[in-house]
Design a protein around this motif. Structure first.
Motif, PDB file in Angstrom:
ATOM      1  N   LEU A   1      12.228  -9.808  -4.397  1.00  0.00           N
ATOM      2  CA  LEU A   1      12.456  -8.381  -4.206  1.00  0.00           C
ATOM      3  C   LEU A   1      11.637  -7.880  -3.025  1.00  0.00           C
ATOM      4  N   PRO A   2      12.085  -6.836  -2.341  1.00  0.00           N
ATOM      5  CA  PRO A   2      11.222  -6.197  -1.340  1.00  0.00           C
ATOM      6  C   PRO A   2       9.908  -5.782  -1.996  1.00  0.00           C
ATOM      7  N   ALA A   3       8.829  -5.836  -1.240  1.00  0.00           N
ATOM      8  CA  ALA A   3       7.504  -5.608  -1.817  1.00  0.00           C
ATOM      9  C   ALA A   3       7.390  -4.255  -2.506  1.00  0.00           C
ATOM     10  N   ALA A   4       7.916  -3.201  -1.881  1.00  0.00           N
ATOM     11  CA  ALA A   4       7.829  -1.874  -2.487  1.00  0.00           C
ATOM     12  C   ALA A   4       8.588  -1.819  -3.804  1.00  0.00           C
ATOM     13  N   GLN A   5       9.745  -2.451  -3.844  1.00  0.00           N
ATOM     14  CA  GLN A   5      10.521  -2.469  -5.080  1.00  0.00           C
ATOM     15  C   GLN A   5       9.804  -3.261  -6.159  1.00  0.00           C
TER      16      GLN A   5
ATOM     17  N   SER B   1       0.821  -1.210   0.000  1.00  0.00           N
ATOM     18  CA  SER B   1       0.000   0.000   0.000  1.00  0.00           C
ATOM     19  C   SER B   1       0.855   1.261   0.000  1.00  0.00           C
ATOM     20  N   GLU B   2       1.922   1.264   0.786  1.00  0.00           N
ATOM     21  CA  GLU B   2       2.810   2.417   0.842  1.00  0.00           C
ATOM     22  C   GLU B   2       3.462   2.700  -0.509  1.00  0.00           C
ATOM     23  N   ALA B   3       3.683   1.638  -1.289  1.00  0.00           N
ATOM     24  CA  ALA B   3       4.347   1.783  -2.591  1.00  0.00           C
ATOM     25  C   ALA B   3       3.393   2.189  -3.704  1.00  0.00           C
ATOM     26  N   GLY B   4       2.099   2.273  -3.409  1.00  0.00           N
ATOM     27  CA  GLY B   4       1.142   2.691  -4.419  1.00  0.00           C
ATOM     28  C   GLY B   4       0.216   1.609  -4.915  1.00  0.00           C
ATOM     29  N   GLY B   5       0.392   0.378  -4.421  1.00  0.00           N
ATOM     30  CA  GLY B   5      -0.546  -0.690  -4.730  1.00  0.00           C
ATOM     31  C   GLY B   5      -1.630  -0.752  -3.665  1.00  0.00           C
ATOM     32  N   LEU B   6      -2.377  -1.834  -3.636  1.00  0.00           N
ATOM     33  CA  LEU B   6      -3.386  -2.051  -2.598  1.00  0.00           C
ATOM     34  C   LEU B   6      -3.048  -3.350  -1.872  1.00  0.00           C
ATOM     35  N   GLY B   7      -2.611  -3.231  -0.612  1.00  0.00           N
ATOM     36  CA  GLY B   7      -2.282  -4.402   0.178  1.00  0.00           C
ATOM     37  C   GLY B   7      -3.518  -5.025   0.789  1.00  0.00           C
ATOM     38  N   PHE B   8      -3.446  -6.340   1.045  1.00  0.00           N
ATOM     39  CA  PHE B   8      -4.590  -7.063   1.596  1.00  0.00           C
ATOM     40  C   PHE B   8      -4.167  -7.963   2.752  1.00  0.00           C
ATOM     41  N   LEU B   9      -4.996  -7.998   3.767  1.00  0.00           N
ATOM     42  CA  LEU B   9      -4.879  -8.987   4.836  1.00  0.00           C
ATOM     43  C   LEU B   9      -5.831 -10.127   4.544  1.00  0.00           C
TER      44      LEU B   9
ATOM     45  N   GLU C   1       7.176  -1.143  -7.767  1.00  0.00           N
ATOM     46  CA  GLU C   1       7.768  -0.172  -8.685  1.00  0.00           C
ATOM     47  C   GLU C   1       8.238  -0.848  -9.981  1.00  0.00           C
ATOM     48  N   VAL C   2       8.839  -2.031  -9.869  1.00  0.00           N
ATOM     49  CA  VAL C   2       9.290  -2.759 -11.063  1.00  0.00           C
ATOM     50  C   VAL C   2       8.096  -3.125 -11.937  1.00  0.00           C
ATOM     51  N   LEU C   3       7.037  -3.620 -11.318  1.00  0.00           N
ATOM     52  CA  LEU C   3       5.838  -3.980 -12.079  1.00  0.00           C
ATOM     53  C   LEU C   3       5.230  -2.751 -12.752  1.00  0.00           C
ATOM     54  N   ALA C   4       5.216  -1.631 -12.043  1.00  0.00           N
ATOM     55  CA  ALA C   4       4.671  -0.402 -12.614  1.00  0.00           C
ATOM     56  C   ALA C   4       5.501   0.059 -13.806  1.00  0.00           C
ATOM     57  N   ASP C   5       6.833  -0.037 -13.704  1.00  0.00           N
ATOM     58  CA  ASP C   5       7.706   0.342 -14.818  1.00  0.00           C
ATOM     59  C   ASP C   5       7.487  -0.581 -16.014  1.00  0.00           C
ATOM     60  N   GLU C   6       7.372  -1.888 -15.729  1.00  0.00           N
ATOM     61  CA  GLU C   6       7.128  -2.844 -16.819  1.00  0.00           C
ATOM     62  C   GLU C   6       5.776  -2.577 -17.477  1.00  0.00           C
TER      63      GLU C   6
ATOM     64  N   VAL D   1       7.086 -14.423  -2.374  1.00  0.00           N
ATOM     65  CA  VAL D   1       8.523 -14.597  -2.116  1.00  0.00           C
ATOM     66  C   VAL D   1       9.186 -13.336  -1.571  1.00  0.00           C
ATOM     67  N   CYS D   2       8.444 -12.249  -1.431  1.00  0.00           N
ATOM     68  CA  CYS D   2       9.026 -11.017  -0.888  1.00  0.00           C
ATOM     69  C   CYS D   2       9.487 -11.237   0.555  1.00  0.00           C
ATOM     70  N   PRO D   3      10.530 -10.537   0.998  1.00  0.00           N
ATOM     71  CA  PRO D   3      10.994 -10.714   2.377  1.00  0.00           C
ATOM     72  C   PRO D   3       9.936 -10.359   3.419  1.00  0.00           C
ATOM     73  N   GLU D   4       8.999  -9.469   3.086  1.00  0.00           N
ATOM     74  CA  GLU D   4       7.948  -9.104   4.043  1.00  0.00           C
ATOM     75  C   GLU D   4       6.867 -10.180   4.165  1.00  0.00           C
ATOM     76  N   SER D   5       6.790 -11.055   3.185  1.00  0.00           N
ATOM     77  CA  SER D   5       5.768 -12.103   3.195  1.00  0.00           C
ATOM     78  C   SER D   5       5.954 -13.022   4.398  1.00  0.00           C
ATOM     79  N   GLY D   6       4.833 -13.451   4.965  1.00  0.00           N
ATOM     80  CA  GLY D   6       4.887 -14.369   6.091  1.00  0.00           C
ATOM     81  C   GLY D   6       4.893 -15.831   5.692  1.00  0.00           C
ATOM     82  N   ALA D   7       5.050 -16.123   4.400  1.00  0.00           N
ATOM     83  CA  ALA D   7       5.100 -17.515   3.943  1.00  0.00           C
ATOM     84  C   ALA D   7       6.319 -18.225   4.517  1.00  0.00           C
TER      85      ALA D   7
END
Length: 357
Positions: A331-335, A32-40, A338-343, A242-248
């Protein structure tokens, strides 16, 4: 994007609510902070567990986020079939030295209590999976100022959700990792899933609501294709798992690109409901015998899956993954956002250039 979605996120990128621990507050807040919509993901959590995670994410971000709920399932499971499957799992009980769980321990997932919490202390978005809420439920969230999203897998389900008063539809293609959000859970529909791009077109012809497309999306170019097909935004799960913030679990994360796991399949082996995961030993040995019994089979096998994870045995875990899992980027979630947005921007330019020729 439609105005409903542009008020929620800068980019047409939604992080899927992955039940089981992956969609934790840290991941959702980062997206969410990076401009997407995060979900619980409230599925399988206690009412207080969901409430505490909502409090936690509010401390991490002031940006909009969502909470996903599982719809209660009808009591149609065959108890005799569940007992046969219990016997089928006897070898797993011995191998992991762990008893099977009570299949009736969480039939409605605390649905009504979770609804009450989310109405009393509203969040920006609430989504629903495994069915469509009643019109009264959806209207109550509208009065609270909450945007409602209902998952659909067919044009018929899309019509049901629109008629009930949903604000947005999450259109789930058969490529998606984890559970298929079908309304009818029976063997006759197991092999009838529709690919995402075709499903977007079919649903767009059927309803007028904003659409969030999900199913196997891992790159910005795929997001662009989904938007071109008629979606207003896209939802990605495996890409964020696979992001480091993921709780998987770390084993689950590593399995996404482990050459030992070459393909995914839909299976009932772990939960009794069709779900897409990496093919492993447990799926091969028990998938053919698993009954249509959700959530009973989920609770029956929970202890086995936890024991497999504890012992480092990925062959006994539910390794949920979409068809694009080999494209996962750690990649970190925020990065990643941004990568997906650039692509997406690059792909959109290419589409525009091709159309102008």
């Amino acid at each position: 994007m439609s105005s409903v979605l542009t008020d929620l996120c800068r980019y047409p990128i939604v992080q899927a609510p992955m039940a089981g621990g992956a969609s934790c507050p840290q991941l959702a807040a980062a997206v969410s902070e990076a401009g997407g919509l995060g979900f619980l993901a409230a599925g399988y959590k206690t009412v207080d567990g969901m409430y505490q995670e909502v409090k936690q994410i509010r401390g991490l971000t002031s940006r909009p986020f969502g909470v996903n709920l599982f719809m209660p399932q009808p009591r149609t499971a065959d108890s005799a079939a569940i007992e046969v499957y219990r016997q089928q799992l006897a070898g797993e009980v011995s191998w992991y030295e762990t008893p099977l769980g009570d299949p009736d321990s969480g039939r409605d997932d605390g649905y009504e209590a979770k609804l009450a919490i989310l109405r009393d202390d509203p969040v920006p978005v609430v989504s629903f999976t495994f069915g469509c809420p009643s019109r009264a439920v959806l209207e109550s969230f509208a009065k609270a100022g909450t945007v409602t999203v209902v998952t659909v897998t067919t044009p018929e389900e899309a019509q049901i959700a629109q008629s009930a008063g949903a604000d947005v539809l999450c259109v789930q293609g058969v490529e998606a990792g984890g559970h298929q959000g079908t309304y009818r859970d029976d063997f006759a529909t197991d092999q009838s899933g529709i690919g995402l791009l075709t499903l977007i077109a079919l649903v767009r012809e059927t309803v007028e609501l904003p659409l969030v497309a999900t199913g196997g999306l891992m790159r910005g170019s795929q997001i662009a294709a989904a938007l071109a097909a008629g979606a207003d935004a896209t939802q990605l799960g495996t890409a964020f798992l696979v992001c480091p913030e993921s709780g998987a679990h770390p084993l689950h994360k590593r399995a996404m690109t482990n050459p030992l796991f070459v393909r995914t399949e839909l299976t009932r082996a772990f939960t009794g409901r069709p779900a897409r995961g990496l093919v492993n030993r447990f799926m091969r040995e028990h998938g053919p015998y698993a009954p249509a019994a959700y959530p009973q089979v989920h609770y029956l096998t929970t202890g086995l899956r936890k024991a497999a994870a504890k012992t480092g045995d990925a062959q006994g875990m539910a390794l949920w993954a979409g068809q694009g899992h080999r494209l996962a980027r750690e990649l970190p979630a925020a990065q990643l956002v941004e990568v997906l947005a650039d692509e997406l921007d690059a792909a959109s330019v290419n589409y525009a250039q091709e159309e102008s020729r």
